[in-house]
Write a protein that holds these residues in place. Structure first.
Motif, PDB file in Angstrom:
ATOM      1  N   SER A   1     -10.625  -7.818   9.321  1.00 37.97           N
ATOM      2  CA  SER A   1      -9.278  -7.424   9.988  1.00 37.97           C
ATOM      3  C   SER A   1      -9.743  -6.635  11.611  1.00 37.97           C
ATOM      4  O   SER A   1     -10.773  -6.070  11.661  1.00 37.97           O
ATOM      5  CB  SER A   1      -8.456  -6.021   9.098  1.00 37.97           C
ATOM      6  OG  SER A   1      -7.384  -5.596  10.120  1.00 37.97           O
ATOM      7  N   GLN A   2      -8.778  -7.031  12.466  1.00 38.33           N
ATOM      8  CA  GLN A   2      -9.214  -6.313  13.741  1.00 38.33           C
ATOM      9  C   GLN A   2      -8.724  -4.795  13.689  1.00 38.33           C
ATOM     10  O   GLN A   2      -9.297  -4.137  14.741  1.00 38.33           O
ATOM     11  CB  GLN A   2      -8.342  -7.120  14.934  1.00 38.33           C
ATOM     12  CG  GLN A   2      -6.949  -6.836  14.769  1.00 38.33           C
ATOM     13  CD  GLN A   2      -6.169  -7.906  15.764  1.00 38.33           C
ATOM     14  OE1 GLN A   2      -6.399  -7.786  16.965  1.00 38.33           O
ATOM     15  NE2 GLN A   2      -5.220  -8.588  15.467  1.00 38.33           N
ATOM     16  N   PHE A   3      -8.256  -4.278  12.658  1.00 42.17           N
ATOM     17  CA  PHE A   3      -7.968  -3.031  12.671  1.00 42.17           C
ATOM     18  C   PHE A   3      -8.822  -2.207  11.725  1.00 42.17           C
ATOM     19  O   PHE A   3      -9.333  -2.813  11.002  1.00 42.17           O
ATOM     20  CB  PHE A   3      -6.496  -2.551  12.628  1.00 42.17           C
ATOM     21  CG  PHE A   3      -5.514  -3.428  13.438  1.00 42.17           C
ATOM     22  CD1 PHE A   3      -5.175  -2.664  14.622  1.00 42.17           C
ATOM     23  CD2 PHE A   3      -5.053  -4.847  13.094  1.00 42.17           C
ATOM     24  CE1 PHE A   3      -4.270  -3.193  15.410  1.00 42.17           C
ATOM     25  CE2 PHE A   3      -4.062  -5.197  14.135  1.00 42.17           C
ATOM     26  CZ  PHE A   3      -3.771  -4.688  15.116  1.00 42.17           C
ATOM     27  N   ASN A   4      -8.838  -0.805  12.044  1.00 45.63           N
ATOM     28  CA  ASN A   4      -9.654   0.089  11.114  1.00 45.63           C
ATOM     29  C   ASN A   4      -8.690   0.765  10.073  1.00 45.63           C
ATOM     30  O   ASN A   4      -8.065   1.948  10.678  1.00 45.63           O
ATOM     31  CB  ASN A   4     -10.454   0.938  11.967  1.00 45.63           C
ATOM     32  CG  ASN A   4     -11.511   1.594  11.111  1.00 45.63           C
ATOM     33  OD1 ASN A   4     -11.680   1.351   9.963  1.00 45.63           O
ATOM     34  ND2 ASN A   4     -11.839   2.689  11.621  1.00 45.63           N
ATOM     35  N   TRP A   5      -8.517   0.194   9.001  1.00 44.87           N
ATOM     36  CA  TRP A   5      -7.898   1.016   8.066  1.00 44.87           C
ATOM     37  C   TRP A   5      -8.311   2.155   7.470  1.00 44.87           C
ATOM     38  O   TRP A   5      -9.540   2.015   6.921  1.00 44.87           O
ATOM     39  CB  TRP A   5      -7.284   0.185   6.806  1.00 44.87           C
ATOM     40  CG  TRP A   5      -6.369  -0.917   7.577  1.00 44.87           C
ATOM     41  CD1 TRP A   5      -6.689  -2.209   7.817  1.00 44.87           C
ATOM     42  CD2 TRP A   5      -4.908  -0.794   7.633  1.00 44.87           C
ATOM     43  NE1 TRP A   5      -5.666  -2.790   8.499  1.00 44.87           N
ATOM     44  CE2 TRP A   5      -4.320  -2.149   8.200  1.00 44.87           C
ATOM     45  CE3 TRP A   5      -3.902   0.125   7.591  1.00 44.87           C
ATOM     46  CZ2 TRP A   5      -3.100  -2.225   8.732  1.00 44.87           C
ATOM     47  CZ3 TRP A   5      -2.712  -0.020   8.136  1.00 44.87           C
ATOM     48  CH2 TRP A   5      -2.331  -1.386   8.619  1.00 44.87           C
ATOM     49  N   LYS A   6      -7.694   3.442   7.189  1.00 45.57           N
ATOM     50  CA  LYS A   6      -8.520   4.416   6.819  1.00 45.57           C
ATOM     51  C   LYS A   6      -7.689   5.362   5.984  1.00 45.57           C
ATOM     52  O   LYS A   6      -6.185   5.335   5.767  1.00 45.57           O
ATOM     53  CB  LYS A   6      -8.811   5.540   7.941  1.00 45.57           C
ATOM     54  CG  LYS A   6      -9.693   4.920   8.785  1.00 45.57           C
ATOM     55  CD  LYS A   6     -10.141   5.916   9.880  1.00 45.57           C
ATOM     56  CE  LYS A   6     -11.276   5.608  10.816  1.00 45.57           C
ATOM     57  NZ  LYS A   6     -11.537   6.706  11.832  1.00 45.57           N
ATOM     58  N   ARG A   7      -8.122   5.895   4.643  1.00 46.69           N
ATOM     59  CA  ARG A   7      -7.298   6.554   3.990  1.00 46.69           C
ATOM     60  C   ARG A   7      -7.197   8.196   4.212  1.00 46.69           C
ATOM     61  O   ARG A   7      -8.013   8.708   4.846  1.00 46.69           O
ATOM     62  CB  ARG A   7      -7.998   6.695   2.391  1.00 46.69           C
ATOM     63  CG  ARG A   7      -7.353   7.348   1.366  1.00 46.69           C
ATOM     64  CD  ARG A   7      -8.481   7.714   0.140  1.00 46.69           C
ATOM     65  NE  ARG A   7      -8.815   6.042  -0.304  1.00 46.69           N
ATOM     66  CZ  ARG A   7      -7.878   5.546  -1.261  1.00 46.69           C
ATOM     67  NH1 ARG A   7      -6.906   5.774  -1.497  1.00 46.69           N
ATOM     68  NH2 ARG A   7      -8.505   4.375  -1.754  1.00 46.69           N
ATOM     69  N   ASN A   8      -5.878   8.638   3.993  1.00 45.07           N
ATOM     70  CA  ASN A   8      -5.662   9.926   4.181  1.00 45.07           C
ATOM     71  C   ASN A   8      -5.905  10.765   3.056  1.00 45.07           C
ATOM     72  O   ASN A   8      -5.270  10.938   2.015  1.00 45.07           O
ATOM     73  CB  ASN A   8      -3.949   9.854   4.574  1.00 45.07           C
ATOM     74  CG  ASN A   8      -3.543  11.310   4.709  1.00 45.07           C
ATOM     75  OD1 ASN A   8      -4.436  12.324   5.020  1.00 45.07           O
ATOM     76  ND2 ASN A   8      -2.128  11.751   4.745  1.00 45.07           N
ATOM     77  N   TYR A   9      -6.976  11.220   3.119  1.00 42.93           N
ATOM     78  CA  TYR A   9      -7.657  12.325   2.086  1.00 42.93           C
ATOM     79  C   TYR A   9      -6.814  13.621   1.788  1.00 42.93           C
ATOM     80  O   TYR A   9      -6.939  14.135   0.928  1.00 42.93           O
ATOM     81  CB  TYR A   9      -9.073  12.511   2.426  1.00 42.93           C
ATOM     82  CG  TYR A   9      -9.955  11.544   2.053  1.00 42.93           C
ATOM     83  CD1 TYR A   9     -10.276  10.760   0.999  1.00 42.93           C
ATOM     84  CD2 TYR A   9     -10.386  10.519   3.177  1.00 42.93           C
ATOM     85  CE1 TYR A   9     -11.029   9.734   0.642  1.00 42.93           C
ATOM     86  CE2 TYR A   9     -11.056   9.468   2.687  1.00 42.93           C
ATOM     87  CZ  TYR A   9     -11.542   8.970   1.648  1.00 42.93           C
ATOM     88  OH  TYR A   9     -12.179   7.796   1.323  1.00 42.93           O
ATOM     89  N   ASP A  10      -6.047  13.936   3.032  1.00 38.06           N
ATOM     90  CA  ASP A  10      -5.317  15.132   2.928  1.00 38.06           C
ATOM     91  C   ASP A  10      -3.816  14.894   2.190  1.00 38.06           C
ATOM     92  O   ASP A  10      -3.116  16.004   1.920  1.00 38.06           O
ATOM     93  CB  ASP A  10      -4.956  15.545   4.257  1.00 38.06           C
ATOM     94  CG  ASP A  10      -6.140  15.995   5.251  1.00 38.06           C
ATOM     95  OD1 ASP A  10      -7.053  16.585   4.252  1.00 38.06           O
ATOM     96  OD2 ASP A  10      -6.172  15.932   6.219  1.00 38.06           O
ATOM     97  N   ALA A  11      -3.392  13.770   1.931  1.00 39.86           N
ATOM     98  CA  ALA A  11      -2.327  13.583   1.152  1.00 39.86           C
ATOM     99  C   ALA A  11      -2.243  14.164  -0.423  1.00 39.86           C
ATOM    100  O   ALA A  11      -3.155  13.884  -1.049  1.00 39.86           O
ATOM    101  CB  ALA A  11      -2.067  11.960   0.974  1.00 39.86           C
ATOM    102  N   LYS A  12      -1.011  15.065  -0.646  1.00 41.85           N
ATOM    103  CA  LYS A  12      -1.042  15.406  -1.778  1.00 41.85           C
ATOM    104  C   LYS A  12      -0.307  14.702  -2.947  1.00 41.85           C
ATOM    105  O   LYS A  12      -0.642  14.843  -4.011  1.00 41.85           O
ATOM    106  CB  LYS A  12      -0.004  16.826  -1.824  1.00 41.85           C
ATOM    107  CG  LYS A  12      -0.595  17.869  -0.880  1.00 41.85           C
ATOM    108  CD  LYS A  12      -1.866  18.485  -1.115  1.00 41.85           C
ATOM    109  CE  LYS A  12      -2.464  19.704  -0.549  1.00 41.85           C
ATOM    110  NZ  LYS A  12      -2.695  19.325   0.902  1.00 41.85           N
ATOM    111  N   THR A  13       0.352  13.678  -2.526  1.00 41.06           N
ATOM    112  CA  THR A  13       0.825  12.602  -3.280  1.00 41.06           C
ATOM    113  C   THR A  13       0.924  11.242  -2.556  1.00 41.06           C
ATOM    114  O   THR A  13       0.830  11.149  -1.435  1.00 41.06           O
ATOM    115  CB  THR A  13       2.708  13.034  -3.481  1.00 41.06           C
ATOM    116  OG1 THR A  13       3.203  13.074  -2.014  1.00 41.06           O
ATOM    117  CG2 THR A  13       2.518  14.383  -4.017  1.00 41.06           C
ATOM    118  N   ALA A  14       1.147  10.333  -3.268  1.00 44.30           N
ATOM    119  CA  ALA A  14       0.823   8.810  -2.799  1.00 44.30           C
ATOM    120  C   ALA A  14       2.053   8.424  -2.017  1.00 44.30           C
ATOM    121  O   ALA A  14       1.935   7.937  -0.875  1.00 44.30           O
ATOM    122  CB  ALA A  14       0.781   7.854  -3.967  1.00 44.30           C
TER     123      ALA A  14
END
Length: 374
Positions: free
Chosen positions: A170-183
Motif C-alpha cells: 500500500s502507498q499508505f502507512n496504516w497504523k493501529r490506535n493503541y489508545d482506543a478503549k473500544t473497537a
C-alpha cells in the motif's frame, strides 16, 4: 484422493488434446445438462428476504450454467491455470478465470435485462443487513448484538489493513490506535433518521482501532465504518430477524461507507474481509451488497474509464460469497489483500452438481474438482 500437480496437468492435457491417433475420442465443447439447477444459497437468501423472486434467480442460474457448459474447453484451460504448487484449485476464482479469459457472461446471457424493471430498480443498488434475534429481544437488545458484530468486523478490518501496510503493498502507512478503549463507537452522520420527537432510528459506528493515513480521505471528516438505517423486525423461514426494510421507497438500508475501489481497494476489501471474519464468530447475521459499482480512471491514467464493483456479495456463516448477479461484478485485488485468511466463495460453484463438475472436467469420482475446492 487429491491430484498432484503433475498428474492433474497430464490428465488435463489428455482431455484437451485427445489421445493421439483417435480423433473421435476428443471431448466435445458441450455437455448435456439434464439435472435441475440448484439455486446457490446466496441467491436463495435473497429470494427468502424478498429482494428478488425465485423465477428470476432460476433464470440467472440457468444462464450461467449454459455459459459455462457451452465453453467447456476454455473452462478446462482456466482451471488448469488456477493450479497451485500442491495441485489444488485456487480458492474461489477458478471459474472467474473463464470469464476473465475472453469469455463474457453477457455473450450468452445478460441478467441485467430482468433486473431493470420497477420491481428491482431500487432493490439491487443497495446494502442489506439482518441479525437473527430471540423473540423477547427488543430494538435495544438487537442494536447491542449489532454493535458486537461491527466491533468484531472492525477489529479484523484493522488487522488486515495493517498487514497490507507491513507487506509494503500500500502507498499508505496504516497504523493501529493503541489508545482506543473500544473497537467501535456510535457517531452521528449526515442523514441520521429520527422520529418526530427526535429519537434516532439509525445507528452509525466508527472504527476506533485504525488511524486513517493523512490525505487518504480528502473530506477530512469523521468516517462511519457501518450504518444500519431505520431497521425493523421480520420473520423469515420461522426465524426472527432485525434489520433492513425491503422497500423501494428507501435509498439506504445499510451502508459499509466504501472509500471507493479502484483507488481505495485496501480499505474496501478489508471491510469485506473483516465482516467475513466476524461471521465466523457470529454466523447468524446476513450482509448483502448488490450492484455497488464505481466508474473511474485507473491509477495515474486517463486513457480509459474502469467500472469496478464491490458487489454482488453475501456475507454469512463464516464466508463472503460472490453472487455475480451483474456482469460488472468484478473484485479488485481481493485475493491479494486477504491477509487474515477470510473464506471466499464463488456462488457459481453451486450451479452444477458434483457429478456435473466431474463431467465438465472429465475426472473420476474422488479426485479434486472445482466444486469441492471452492
Amino acid at each position: 484422493m487429491k491430484l498432484s500437480l503433475v498428474s492433474f496437468v497430464t490428465a488435463t492435457l489428455i482431455i484437451l488434446y485427445g489421445c493421439g491417433s483417435t480423433p473421435d475420442t476428443v471431448q466435445p465443447d458441450k455437455i448435456g445438462i439434464t439435472a435441475p439447477p440448484a439455486i446457490p444459497q446466496s441467491y436463495q437468501t435473497m429470494v427468502d428476504f424478498g429482494i428478488i423472486n425465485a423465477s428470476d434467480a432460476n433464470e440467472v442460474v440457468n444462464g450461467q450454467r449454459t455459459a459455462l457448459s457451452n465453453n467447456l474447453g476454455k473452462f478446462r484451460e482456466s482451471a488448469l491455470g488456477q493450479l497451485t504448487d500442491g495441485g489444488d484449485m485456487f480458492l474461489g476464482f477458478a471459474i472467474a478465470q473463464l470469464f476473465g479469459g475472453g469469455v463474457s457472461l453477457t455473450d450468452f446471457f445478460n441478467p441485467l435485462s430482468m433486473f431493470r424493471g420497477n420491481q428491482y430498480e431500487n432493490h439491487l443498488k443497495k446494502t442489506f443487513f439482518w441479525v437473527e434475534v430471540d423473540e423477547n429481544c427488543d430494538r435495544e437488545c438487537a442494536f447491542k448484538k449489532i454493535k458486537k458484530i461491527v466491533a468484531s468486523a472492525a477489529t479484523a478490518h484493522t488487522e488486515n489493513l495493517i498487514k497490507i501496510s507491513e507487506k509494503g503493498d500500500s502507498q499508505f502507512n496504516w497504523k493501529r490506535n493503541y489508545d482506543a478503549k473500544t473497537a467501535v463507537r456510535e457517531i452521528d452522520v449526515f442523514g441520521t433518521k429520527k422520529t418526530f420527537f427526535g429519537k434516532k432510528l439509525s445507528k452509525s459506528y466508527a472504527n476506533n482501532l485504525v488511524i486513517m493515513p493523512e490525505d487518504y480521505d480528502s473530506y477530512k471528516r469523521e468516517k462511519a465504518f457501518f450504518t444500519i438505517w431505520d431497521a425493523e423486525f421480520k420473520t423469515v423461514n420461522g426465524k426472527r430477524y432485525f434489520g433492513s426494510k425491503i422497500t423501494t421507497r428507501e435509498s439506504f438500508t445499510a451502508s459499509l461507507h466504501r472509500m471507493g475501489n479502484y483507488f481505495r481497494w485496501e480499505y474496501d476489501n478489508s471491510q469485506t474481509l473483516g465482516f467475513a471474519k466476524a461471521s465466523e464468530t457470529y454466523p447468524d447475521f446476513i450482509l448483502i451488497e448488490t450492484q455497488n459499482c464505481i466508474s473511474q480512471f485507473p491509477f495515474r491514467s486517463r486513457d480509459k474509464v474502469i467500472r469496478t464493483c464491490q458487489g454482488d456479495l453475501l456475507i454469512n456463516g463464516g464466508k463472503v460469497t460472490y453472487m455475480h448477479l451483474f456482469p460488472d461484478s468484478n473484485t479488485v485485488r481481493l485475493q491479494d489483500s486477504n491477509l487474515i485468511n477470510a473464506k471466499i466463495h464463488d456462488a457459481r460453484s453451486e450451479i452444477f452438481t458434483e457429478q456435473e463438475w466431474q463431467t465438465l472436467l472429465n475426472i473420476k469420482s474422488g479426485e479434486t474438482t472445482v466444486s469441492n475446492q471452492l
